[in-house]
Structure formats: structure tokens, C-alpha cells
Write a protein that holds these residues in place. Structure first.
Motif, mmCIF file in Angstrom:
data_model
loop_
_atom_site.group_PDB
_atom_site.id
_atom_site.type_symbol
_atom_site.label_atom_id
_atom_site.label_comp_id
_atom_site.label_asym_id
_atom_site.label_seq_id
_atom_site.Cartn_x
_atom_site.Cartn_y
_atom_site.Cartn_z
ATOM 1 N N VAL A 224 0.837 -1.205 0.000
ATOM 2 C CA VAL A 224 0.000 0.000 0.000
ATOM 3 C C VAL A 224 0.872 1.255 0.000
ATOM 4 O O VAL A 224 0.627 2.203 -0.742
ATOM 5 C CB VAL A 224 -0.963 0.005 1.217
ATOM 6 N N ARG A 225 1.936 1.259 0.816
ATOM 7 C CA ARG A 225 2.838 2.416 0.868
ATOM 8 C C ARG A 225 3.510 2.668 -0.480
ATOM 9 O O ARG A 225 3.588 3.797 -0.947
ATOM 10 C CB ARG A 225 3.939 2.191 1.921
ATOM 11 N N ASP A 226 3.986 1.588 -1.120
ATOM 12 C CA ASP A 226 4.669 1.734 -2.413
ATOM 13 C C ASP A 226 3.723 2.278 -3.478
ATOM 14 O O ASP A 226 4.082 3.152 -4.257
ATOM 15 C CB ASP A 226 5.238 0.385 -2.884
ATOM 16 N N LEU A 227 2.498 1.735 -3.501
ATOM 17 C CA LEU A 227 1.535 2.230 -4.475
ATOM 18 C C LEU A 227 1.203 3.688 -4.217
ATOM 19 O O LEU A 227 1.105 4.489 -5.141
ATOM 20 C CB LEU A 227 0.236 1.407 -4.396
ATOM 21 N N ASP A 228 1.039 4.027 -2.951
ATOM 22 C CA ASP A 228 0.691 5.396 -2.599
ATOM 23 C C ASP A 228 1.765 6.361 -3.106
ATOM 24 O O ASP A 228 1.448 7.416 -3.674
ATOM 25 C CB ASP A 228 0.509 5.521 -1.079
ATOM 26 N N ALA A 229 3.026 5.952 -2.928
ATOM 27 C CA ALA A 229 4.119 6.800 -3.399
ATOM 28 C C ALA A 229 4.053 6.958 -4.922
ATOM 29 O O ALA A 229 4.307 8.042 -5.459
ATOM 30 C CB ALA A 229 5.460 6.195 -2.997
ATOM 31 N N PHE A 230 3.690 5.885 -5.579
ATOM 32 C CA PHE A 230 3.562 5.944 -7.048
ATOM 33 C C PHE A 230 2.459 6.926 -7.461
ATOM 34 O O PHE A 230 2.672 7.786 -8.313
ATOM 35 C CB PHE A 230 3.275 4.540 -7.601
ATOM 36 N N GLU A 232 1.289 9.416 -5.760
ATOM 37 C CA GLU A 232 1.722 10.769 -5.413
ATOM 38 C C GLU A 232 2.627 11.345 -6.498
ATOM 39 O O GLU A 232 2.488 12.490 -6.905
ATOM 40 C CB GLU A 232 2.487 10.774 -4.080
ATOM 41 N N GLN A 233 3.534 10.468 -6.966
ATOM 42 C CA GLN A 233 4.465 10.886 -8.002
ATOM 43 C C GLN A 233 3.708 11.268 -9.282
ATOM 44 O O GLN A 233 3.984 12.287 -9.902
ATOM 45 C CB GLN A 233 5.408 9.722 -8.272
ATOM 46 N N MET A 234 2.740 10.429 -9.641
ATOM 47 C CA MET A 234 1.961 10.691 -10.850
ATOM 48 C C MET A 234 1.180 11.999 -10.712
ATOM 49 O O MET A 234 1.134 12.809 -11.619
ATOM 50 C CB MET A 234 0.955 9.561 -11.099
ATOM 51 N N ILE A 235 0.587 12.195 -9.532
ATOM 52 C CA ILE A 235 -0.235 13.390 -9.329
ATOM 53 C C ILE A 235 0.645 14.640 -9.347
ATOM 54 O O ILE A 235 0.303 15.643 -9.967
ATOM 55 C CB ILE A 235 -1.057 13.257 -8.029
ATOM 56 N N ASP A 236 1.818 14.554 -8.713
ATOM 57 C CA ASP A 236 2.755 15.685 -8.754
ATOM 58 C C ASP A 236 3.110 16.060 -10.183
ATOM 59 O O ASP A 236 3.125 17.235 -10.533
ATOM 60 C CB ASP A 236 4.055 15.338 -8.005
ATOM 61 N N LEU A 237 3.398 15.062 -10.991
ATOM 62 C CA LEU A 237 3.748 15.330 -12.391
ATOM 63 C C LEU A 237 2.635 16.090 -13.097
ATOM 64 O O LEU A 237 2.879 16.945 -13.939
ATOM 65 C CB LEU A 237 3.972 14.012 -13.138
ATOM 66 N N HIS A 238 1.390 15.768 -12.724
ATOM 67 C CA HIS A 238 0.258 16.406 -13.393
ATOM 68 C C HIS A 238 -0.017 17.801 -12.893
ATOM 69 O O HIS A 238 -0.759 18.549 -13.496
ATOM 70 C CB HIS A 238 -0.988 15.536 -13.254
#
Ligand code: HEM
Length: 484
Positions: A224-230, A232-238
């Protein structure tokens, strides 16, 4: 009251295999539950009641009993049970697949159908598919010139990963964001956690202790933590102003968040967005790839069918190399090949669990509130009362039949049925058709040196979605007469 007692007395429970205290029938479910349940259903019938730990679970195993559950009584049993893996991965059931049946789910599903999985969206992502298929063909061409076998399990997965990631997140792995190996690991682990057998789902209280001991709880939290980080990264990029490219899934969801969209009683928040992205990642990638892998497996096992489907595509295309969405509409035999693949190898063989919301009957048997319900689609595909010679891969069986896979024909339910049917049937089907059509148009597929047709196995790997266990290795041979 007396009336209540009378009613109870006259109720009939579905037949059950004998079980043990505490674990009930759990010991009778092997690594491949759809197969264990299929064997049990031959003895106990098309509606049977199992105790999985503490949880009463009904399994229906014929098209007629599936019709009763998914069509006539759909509204009585279209909720989802609360399960530990899905709960953690869906931010407490904020997603589409595991949300209970309520106003939030109804509105979210409608919105997703309109914004994410619509025909319009499928057409909008067609250029992405074309680009990714082209890359795939280039890489297969290279293997062809070296005469090296390729691993079809991996190849099909790579294609759906790149298409879904571009369509949903506008990322590709050639960039710097992630490398594809670590991404595949992330998705694999999450899928395993989603489908993992969690003791706490079957044995209250004590089960939690078991999960803690076996390390499952810890693995799940990490996933869950790893996915959440993923996410977050995607949302930041957007959030960066200068983001390139067309509107993707994340853009659409962020726009809704900004507009303060309300679904049921919930205002759309970041966690809602993440839960929805989880569905896209875990429901969208694997299913299409698995279907393509099984189709290529059955084609390699059945050279007559392979030749016939290739002729259909090549006769239609002539020397043209680029297949369009319109072209795929003409590939009638290919569509039958895909249906036949889904009959024998449905990607989600017992669908997702349903939970009964109000009492109803199937075949005169009472199914009480809170019972868990599974439809064994895999068993239905092999039912000799429905299918002649069920073990034979024969796409021609669909020639004079109106059976399609869209949930109205209970003999063939690769996408499920009723209110919980897969909302992305068109997106999934076009992905599979387009990927296969290209691979079959541009290449012949030969067996590696020393291998015979009979050597290709159809052993299954365990999981919520069921893939071919052993890799399928085939040698591509580029077709000459096509304009490259
Ligand atoms: C060949 C491709 C696909 C197959 C065979 C497939 C199959 C399924 C099945 C069997 C279910 C469960 C239905 C039930 O429990 O009755 C399901 C649900 C779902 N699928 Fe698909 N699927 C495919 C592609 C996709 C794609 C591409 C997406 C999204 C991008 C997607 C999103 C979902 C979602 C969100 C649900 C949950 C629906 C709900 O519970 O309301 N699927 N799918």
C-alpha cells in the motif's frame, strides 16, 4: 414468532460438503479454487453452500443458476464483502470494484463509465495503442531477424502496461520516472495482496493474529505504501503547469477534485482518486494481457485455427500494414477465437466476491443475508450440458450462435454480469483484438527448436486473475509481403 419459525423450517439450504469446526471447508479449496470448486460442484450440484472458515459462501456453477443470481436476483446480491486486502488497497473501499453497493458506488460507477471507460475515451486512446503496438512490432521484428524465441507472457504484458500507463498517467518508461521492472514488481505485488488469502477474512479475531505471524499484514502495508508513493508521483507530475500531451485519467480525476465533485455523500478527495487509479492499474493491465497470452497459447496448440485466423486478417489487409479500429470490426473469426479463449480461460475465473443484501432463492434454495457468493465462470465454460466437447478449442462453435461476452449470455461471462459487470468491456475487448490482430498479421509463429505442439501446456498460475503458469515461447517470423 411462530410464523418466523415456520418459515425457517420450510427453508431449504443448498447442499454442502462436510467440513471441520473453525475452518469449515477451507481445506477443500486448493491452490486453484475454481478447479476445486468445479470438482465439488460435480458432486454437490450447481448451487452449493460452503463454510469458508466462519463465512457461509454460495457457489453457482451453471449458466442457469448464474442467470438467477446475476439477472433475476442481482439487486439482492450485488454488494461486496469487506475483505482485508481490498480494504487496504482501496483506502477503505473508495474504489469501484470493492465499494459496497451504495449511492457512492452508483454515482462513481456512472461517472467512470462516462469519463474514463467510454467509447469516446477508447477512441481517444487509439493513437496511444498504435504507437505502442508499433514499438512492439519493431522489437518483435528484431527477434525475428535473430530467430530468437520471445516470451509471449512478457510481451503481452509489456504492451498492456505501456498502453494503460500512457492512457491513465501519460508516462512511458523510456523516460525517467520509473523503470519498467520496478513498476511490474509493484503491480505484481499489489495484485497478489489484493487476491491474497487472508486468514482474517475467514476466521474473525484469531485470523488477524495469523496474518501478523505469516507476515501478510506487513507485506500488505508495504504494498500500500509503495503504491501510494507511485500515485503521489503521478499526481505531482500532473500538477506541473507545462505538462505535455492530451487529457489522461489523472487529469480528468484532478479536474473533478478541483470542481469539488460530490459522489453520494462523499466529496471527491485525493484518496478517492488513488483508489480509482488502483482499479485502473490492477483491473486494466493484467486482464487484457492474460487474455492475449492464452489466445496465443491456444493458437499455437491448434495450427489449423492459427492459419485460419491469420488468413482472415491478411486477406482483409492485403499489403497494408497498419490496422485500424475499423479493420478489427471485420475480423469475425478473430472475435470467435477470443470468445473461445474466454470460455476456457476466463481471466477472473470465479469473478469478484458478491455479498447478499437481502434473502432470495436459487433453484428453491434459500440464500440468507450476508452470504458470500461466487459465480464459477470457469466451470460454466466447461459444462458439457452447455458446450459440446467442452475441452476442445473450437472457435467455430460460435458461427451460428448469438452468444457474446457482454453479460447477457450466461454461458459466457468473462466480464461478469449484472450491476457489477466490468465497466470497461469495450476498452478491454478492443485492446485484446488490436494487440492480437497486429501480432497475427505481421508474423508467423513457430515453435522453438525441438518442441512439439503437444508440448505446449495450459497449466494455470494461482491468483485472483489466472495466467498461464509456464512461459509461452514462440519464434516470430516476419511476413514478407507487407509494406513496412
Ligand atoms: C479483457 C479485459 C478485461 C476483462 C476480462 C475484465 C474482467 C472483469 C471481471 C470478471 C470483473 C468482475 C465482475 C464481477 O464481479 O461480476 C471486472 C470488474 C471490473 N473491471 Fe474489468 N476486465 C477487463 C478490462 C478492464 C479494464 C481495461 C478496466 C479499466 C481500465 C477494468 C476495470 C474494472 C473495474 C473498475 C471493475 C469493478 C466493477 C464493479 O465492481 O463495479 N477492466 N472486470
Amino acid at each position: 414468532s411462530i410464523e418466523y419459525k415456520n418459515r425457517r423450517l420450510h427453508q431449504r439450504r443448498p447442499p454442502s460438503p462436510p467440513g471441520f469446526p473453525i475452518i469449515g471447508n477451507l481445506h477443500q479449496i486448493g491452490e486453484l479454487p475454481h478447479q476445486s470448486l468445479w470438482r465439488l460442484s460435480k458432486k454437490y450440484g450447481p448451487v452449493m453452500l460452503l463454510k469458508l472458515g466462519k463465512v457461509p459462501t454460495v457457489i453457482v456453477s451453471t449458466s442457469e443458476t448464474a442467470r438467477q443470481a446475476l439477472k433475476i436476483h442481482d439487486l439482492h446480491c450485488c454488494s461486496r464483502p469487506g475483505l482485508a486486502g481490498p480494504r487496504d488497497l482501496s483506502y477503505n473501499y473508495l474504489d469501484i470494484a470493492f465499494s459496497p453497493y451504495d449511492d457512492y458506488w452508483k454515482e462513481l460507477r456512472k461517472l467512470a463509465a462516462q469519463e474514463l471507460f467510454s467509447t469516446k475515451q477508447v477512441h481517444a486512446i487509439q493513437p496511444i495503442k498504435e504507437e505502442e503496438v508499433k514499438k512492439l512490432i519493431d522489437s518483435i521484428t528484431e527477434s525475428a531477424s535473430l530467430k530468437t524465441p520471445i516470451n509471449l507472457n512478457k510481451t503481452c504484458l509489456a504492451l498492456t502496461v505501456s498502453v494503460i500507463c500512457k492512457a491513465a498517467f501519460s508516462v512511458s518508461f523510456e523516460g525517467t520516472v520509473l523503470n519498467s521492472d520496478s513498476f511490474n514488481k509493484l503491480v505484481r505485488e499489489a495484485l497478489e495482496m489484493l487476491g491474497s488469502f487472508s486468514a482474517s477474512d475467514f476466521i474473525p479475531c484469531f485470523g488477524r493474529i495469523i496474518d501478523w505471524f505469516t507476515g501478510l499484514q506487513g507485506r500488505r502495508e508495504k504494498s500500500v505504501r509503495d503504491l501510494d508513493a507511485f500515485y503521489e508521483q503521478m499526481i505531482d507530475l500532473h500538477k506541473q503547469e507545462n505538462k505535455q500531451g492530451s487529457e489522461d485519467f489523472v487529469d480528468l480525476l484532478l479536474k473533478l477534485e478541483k470542481e469539488e465533485a460530490v459522489l453520494g455523500n462523499d466529496k471527491l478527495t485525493r484518496n478517492h482518486i488513488k483508489a480509482i487509479l488502483m482499479n485502473v492499474l490492477l483491473a486494466g493491465i493484467d486482464t487484457s494481457a492474460i487474455t492475449m497470452t492464452w489466445a496465443m497459447t491456444e493458437l499455437a496448440r491448434n495450427p489449423r485455427v492459427m492459419k485460419k485466423v491469420q488468413s482472415e486478417i491478411r486477406n482483409h489487409m492485403g499489403s497494408r500494414s497498419t490496422i485500424t479500429l475499423d479493420d478489427t470490426d471485420h475480423f469475425k473469426y478473430l472475435k470467435m477465437v477470443i470468445k473461445e479463449t474466454w470460455r476456457l480461460h476466463p481471466t477472473t475465473p470465479i469473478l469478484l466476491p458478491r455479498e447478499v443484501m437481502s434473502e432470495f432463492e436459487i433453484n428453491g434454495y434459500t440464500i440468507p443475508v450476508k452470504t458470500r457468493l461466487h459465480v464459477n465462470v470457469w466451470a460454466i465454460g466447461r459444462d458439457p450440458d452447455t458446450w459440446k466437447d467442452p475441452e476442445v478449442f473450437l472457435p467455430e462453435r460460435f458461427v451460428d450462435s448469438d452468444i457474446d461476452a457482454k453479460g447477457q449470455h450466461f454461458e459466457l461471462l468473462p466480464f461478469g454480469g449484472g450491476r457489477r459487470i466490468c465497466p470497461a468491456i469495450y476498452m478491454g475487448t478492443t485492446m485484446v483484438e488490436f494487440g492480437l490482430a497486429n501480432m497475427l498479421h505481421r508474423f508467423d509463429w513457430e515453435l522453438p527448436e525441438g518442441m512439439k505442439v503437444e508440448d505446449i501446456d495450459i497449466e494455470e498460475a494461482p491468483g485472483l486473475t489466472v495466467n498461464k503458469k509456464n512461459e509461452l515461447l514462440l519464434v516470430p517470423v516476419a511476413v514478407k509481403y507487407i509494406d513496412h
